[in-house]
Write a protein that holds these residues in place. Sequence first.
Motif, mmCIF file in Angstrom:
data_model
loop_
_atom_site.group_PDB
_atom_site.id
_atom_site.type_symbol
_atom_site.label_atom_id
_atom_site.label_comp_id
_atom_site.label_asym_id
_atom_site.label_seq_id
_atom_site.Cartn_x
_atom_site.Cartn_y
_atom_site.Cartn_z
ATOM 1 N N CYS A 252 -8.360 -5.018 -1.426
ATOM 2 C CA CYS A 252 -9.277 -5.470 -0.371
ATOM 3 C C CYS A 252 -10.737 -5.305 -0.801
ATOM 4 N N SER A 253 -11.050 -4.180 -1.419
ATOM 5 C CA SER A 253 -12.420 -3.931 -1.879
ATOM 6 C C SER A 253 -12.814 -4.906 -2.978
ATOM 7 N N TYR B 95 1.384 -13.522 2.995
ATOM 8 C CA TYR B 95 0.340 -12.538 3.288
ATOM 9 C C TYR B 95 0.961 -11.167 3.574
ATOM 10 N N ASP B 96 1.960 -11.128 4.459
ATOM 11 C CA ASP B 96 2.614 -9.867 4.815
ATOM 12 C C ASP B 96 3.304 -9.229 3.603
ATOM 13 N N PHE B 97 3.909 -10.047 2.756
ATOM 14 C CA PHE B 97 4.587 -9.545 1.559
ATOM 15 C C PHE B 97 3.600 -8.791 0.669
ATOM 16 N N VAL B 98 2.441 -9.382 0.426
ATOM 17 C CA VAL B 98 1.426 -8.739 -0.410
ATOM 18 C C VAL B 98 0.818 -7.542 0.323
ATOM 19 N N PHE C 3 -1.783 -2.208 -6.344
ATOM 20 C CA PHE C 3 -3.187 -2.154 -6.744
ATOM 21 C C PHE C 3 -3.815 -0.772 -6.590
ATOM 22 N N GLY C 4 -3.198 0.104 -5.806
ATOM 23 C CA GLY C 4 -3.719 1.449 -5.593
ATOM 24 C C GLY C 4 -4.650 1.522 -4.392
ATOM 25 N N LYS C 5 -5.071 2.756 -4.127
ATOM 26 C CA LYS C 5 -6.024 2.970 -3.044
ATOM 27 C C LYS C 5 -6.955 4.106 -3.409
#
Length: 128
Positions: free
Chosen positions: A16-17, A99-102, A110-112
């Motif tokens: 998202c970032s 969208y929901d799958f990803v 991708f991490g957080k």
Amino acid sequence: MDSKTVIYYDGICILCSNATNILIKMDKKNILFFSPLQSNYASNTIENKYVEKMDTIIVKRNNEFYTKSLAAFVVLEELKNPLRYFFYFIPRFLADIIYDFVAKRRYSWFGKKEECIFPNNNPKFLID
């Protein structure tokens, strides 16, 4: 601020970032504003269910709210990006399934971050 297009995103999500950083570069007309879902601004301007779940991007444009794939298409439309035309070819229910799958796998893929970090002095970011 009601006439602005605001993108609410998960501030600890690396995907998202990174997407936010790409949108900032694409926004040549400075029409987009951003607010992490973890911010006071988000808590005060959108429904609590979005802040609690953090499972979708939310876009506010002209006092209307959009989520999931429709929110993404609204942003592409605002930017006049050619990808916006996929909206006419991909049924929304199918786009939302993708969208929901990803979205469900974004942290593992991708991490957080440990915490939400955002630029305090950038006027494109709505925090308080």
